[in-house]
Design an enzyme around this catalytic site. Structure first.
Site, PDB file in Angstrom:
ATOM      1  N   ASP A  33     -66.917  35.671  28.535  1.00  0.00           N
ATOM      2  CA  ASP A  33     -67.795  35.454  27.390  1.00  0.00           C
ATOM      3  C   ASP A  33     -69.144  34.953  27.898  1.00  0.00           C
ATOM      4  O   ASP A  33     -69.229  34.307  28.949  1.00  0.00           O
ATOM      5  CB  ASP A  33     -67.195  34.452  26.396  1.00  0.00           C
ATOM      6  CG  ASP A  33     -67.716  34.691  24.975  1.00  0.00           C
ATOM      7  OD1 ASP A  33     -66.970  35.289  24.170  1.00  0.00           O
ATOM      8  OD2 ASP A  33     -68.871  34.320  24.700  1.00  0.00           O
ATOM      9  N   THR A 128     -66.417  47.769  16.763  1.00  0.00           N
ATOM     10  CA  THR A 128     -66.642  48.827  15.774  1.00  0.00           C
ATOM     11  C   THR A 128     -68.056  49.366  15.964  1.00  0.00           C
ATOM     12  O   THR A 128     -69.028  48.629  15.816  1.00  0.00           O
ATOM     13  CB  THR A 128     -66.455  48.248  14.351  1.00  0.00           C
ATOM     14  OG1 THR A 128     -65.136  47.687  14.287  1.00  0.00           O
ATOM     15  CG2 THR A 128     -66.613  49.313  13.295  1.00  0.00           C
ATOM     16  N   GLU A 153     -60.127  48.749  16.961  1.00  0.00           N
ATOM     17  CA  GLU A 153     -59.135  47.705  16.702  1.00  0.00           C
ATOM     18  C   GLU A 153     -58.949  47.543  15.194  1.00  0.00           C
ATOM     19  O   GLU A 153     -59.917  47.522  14.447  1.00  0.00           O
ATOM     20  CB  GLU A 153     -59.604  46.386  17.338  1.00  0.00           C
ATOM     21  CG  GLU A 153     -58.647  45.239  17.147  1.00  0.00           C
ATOM     22  CD  GLU A 153     -57.220  45.583  17.555  1.00  0.00           C
ATOM     23  OE1 GLU A 153     -57.021  46.004  18.713  1.00  0.00           O
ATOM     24  OE2 GLU A 153     -56.316  45.463  16.714  1.00  0.00           O
ATOM     25  N   GLY A 259     -65.344  40.593   1.320  1.00  0.00           N
ATOM     26  CA  GLY A 259     -66.336  40.129   2.294  1.00  0.00           C
ATOM     27  C   GLY A 259     -65.712  40.074   3.670  1.00  0.00           C
ATOM     28  O   GLY A 259     -64.899  40.919   4.024  1.00  0.00           O
ATOM     29  N   CYS A 262     -66.155  42.143   8.593  1.00  0.00           N
ATOM     30  CA  CYS A 262     -66.107  43.594   8.830  1.00  0.00           C
ATOM     31  C   CYS A 262     -66.542  44.461   7.640  1.00  0.00           C
ATOM     32  O   CYS A 262     -67.410  45.316   7.801  1.00  0.00           O
ATOM     33  CB  CYS A 262     -64.701  43.995   9.275  1.00  0.00           C
ATOM     34  SG  CYS A 262     -64.300  43.369  10.930  1.00  0.00           S
TER      35      CYS A 262
END
Ligand code: NAD
Length: 433
Positions: A33, A128, A153, A259, A262
């Site tokens: 990360d 995505t 995913e 909401g 995504c």
């Protein structure tokens, strides 16, 4: 099973779940990360997000020596013992300008690791991303010896580990059959239906699925409004609909609008993708408009419940996260409704089981308390905004003792109206006739 050497870039909901679950399947995983403080916490076994089973899997993987954490993508792909074979990109792709997905994090990782990847390595996009991103990623990489695969995913926050390990399907798309098969083989033990396809179709599956679900929710929210006008009970109606196997029982519960991290960004992204392709995808646009209408109707209901004006009225909010079982507040419909209430002058006090105190920059304008009694105290009404199951068993007599008006607007149809009525409350659901 052949244990692969894997790098996972990004340790959020998707990346950390992917890394920990792949390690639990026997693979060797290094998670990276950009956030050094987060990596330090992960190394101590501290997990920032609320995901059942995830801390245990991280601890197991770390103890077994199959899971480790580093700062920066470059460190993850430059592994000492054996070259990395598969690199998962699990970085954010938030809503960018005009609604399009912002691919800067993907670009940044490719820039960082492109030249470092060993020959024969596979880059897998789990974020995505718009149709065509695999091809663009391959171009950015400029490497003939590194294949790019799309593997969207589908996990849901709050059940991420379960969903990863018990998927409805695995979708893997690539122009390289060999690379796609290598990625699909990682999941072989899960026994899920596996679809090998081209990269563009795999990328589209994710948007197509999320936008369809958002559309289903908008439909049921509109239906709830209609049921209310006509004296029908939306719960009876959706039960009757849900027995039809072509429709199914899930995603048929009305609420304060959809909401989360995504659906809003993915619906906007698909609309933008369609627009650039010259296609009018009015259904998705209408679903977004309905979502705005749904939130406004919730505010209308609360305003009416407190006598016609929200100005200066204290409103207790039960639930702030975008759904139950997660601590995620991103694009939460509860916060969107809260903002509308505040815009009309309401004073807000909120209780959420996943947040015992305010989250600066996110819950601003809401006095976040750690006890539902404090949310109810002197309130003109309580509004249930998230379907936390523990709200069902609140002590309504005690809440009734501190609230100003015994009124509950239940935007999730979560509570038992009879129990509330017995405690002297007026209970209002959504679409209940
Ligand atoms: P997240 O914000 O929870 O996590 C992303 C992580 O990536 C963060 O920890 C961030 O610090 C890190 N990061 C950002 N730039 C980086 C870089 N250059 N190098 C290394 N790390 C970097 O995001 P998320 O919810 O896990 O979502 C990731 C992707 O997966 C998005 O595209 C999202 O649409 C998709 N997705 C999310 C879900 C979900 O339920 N959250 C489900 C399916 C798919």
């Amino acid at each position: 099973m052949f244990a692969r050497r894997i790098a996972v870039i990004g340790t959020g909901y998707v990346g950390l779940t992917t890394g920990a679950c792949l390690a639990s399947l026997g693979h060797h995983v290094v998670c990276a990360d950009i956030d050094a403080a987060k990596v330090a916490r992960l190394r101590q076994g501290e997990i920032d997000i609320l995901e059942p089973g995830l801390p245990e899997l991280v601890a197991e993987g770390t103890a077994a020596g199959r899971l480790s954490f580093v700062v920066g993508a470059a460190a993850a792909v430059q592994q000492a013992e054996r070259p990395v074979e598969i690199v998962f990109l699990c970085v954010p792709t938030p809503m960018g300008e005009g609604g399009a997905a912002d691919l800067r994090a993907v670009q940044a990782v490719i820039d960082e690791v492109g030249a470092l990847l060993p020959a024969g390595c596979v880059v897998v996009n789990k974020s995505t991303v718009p149709v065509g991103t695999a091809a663009v990623t391959a171009e950015m990489l400029g490497r003939d010896d590194v294949a790019v695969v799309s593997n969207p995913e589908f996990l849901r926050e709050g059940t991420a580990v379960h969903d990863f390990l018990h998927p409805d399907r695995i979708v893997v798309g690539s122009s390289s059959q060999g690379a796609a098969e290598r990625v699909a083989a990682l999941y072989a033990r899960l026994g899920a239906p596996t679809q090998l396809t081209d990269a563009a179709s795999a990328e589209m599956v994710k948007y197509a699925a999320n936008c369809f679900l958002a559309m289903k929710l908008s439909y049921v929210n509109a239906l709830a409004g209609l049921c209310e006008q006509l004296g029908a009970d939306v719960l009876e109606v959706t039960e009757g609909m849900g027995y039809d196997r072509r429709i199914g029982q899930t995603f048929l519960s009305p609420g304060p609008g959809w909401g989360g991290s995504c659906f809003p960004k993915d619906t906007h992204a698909l609309l933008q993708i369609a627009e650039s392709a010259g296609v009018d995808f009015e259904l998705v646009a209408a679903s977004l408009r309905q979502n705005t209408t749904t939130r406004a109707l919730v505010v209308d209901k609360v305003r009416a419940a407190v006598g016609g004006s929200l100005a200066g009225r204290r409103i207790g909010l039960l639930g702030l996260t975008f759904k139950a079982g997660t601590d995620d507040l991103r694009d939460s419909p509860a916060l969107a409704v809260a903002a509308l209430l505040r815009a009309e002058g309401a004073e807000l006090v909120g209780f959420d089981p996943a947040h015992s105190r305010a989250v600066p920059g996110v819950t601003d304008g809401i006095d976040v308390v750690d006890d539902p009694i404090d949310a109810a105290k002197d309130a003109a009404a309580l509004v249930v905004l998230t379907e936390w199951p523990q709200f069902r068993t609140l002590d309504w007599t005690a809440l009734g003792g501190v609230i100003e008006n015994r009124v509950v607007v239940d935007t999730r149809n979560l509570l038992d109206g009879d129990i509330l009525r017995r405690a002297g409350f007026t209970w209002m659901g959504l679409g209940r006739g």
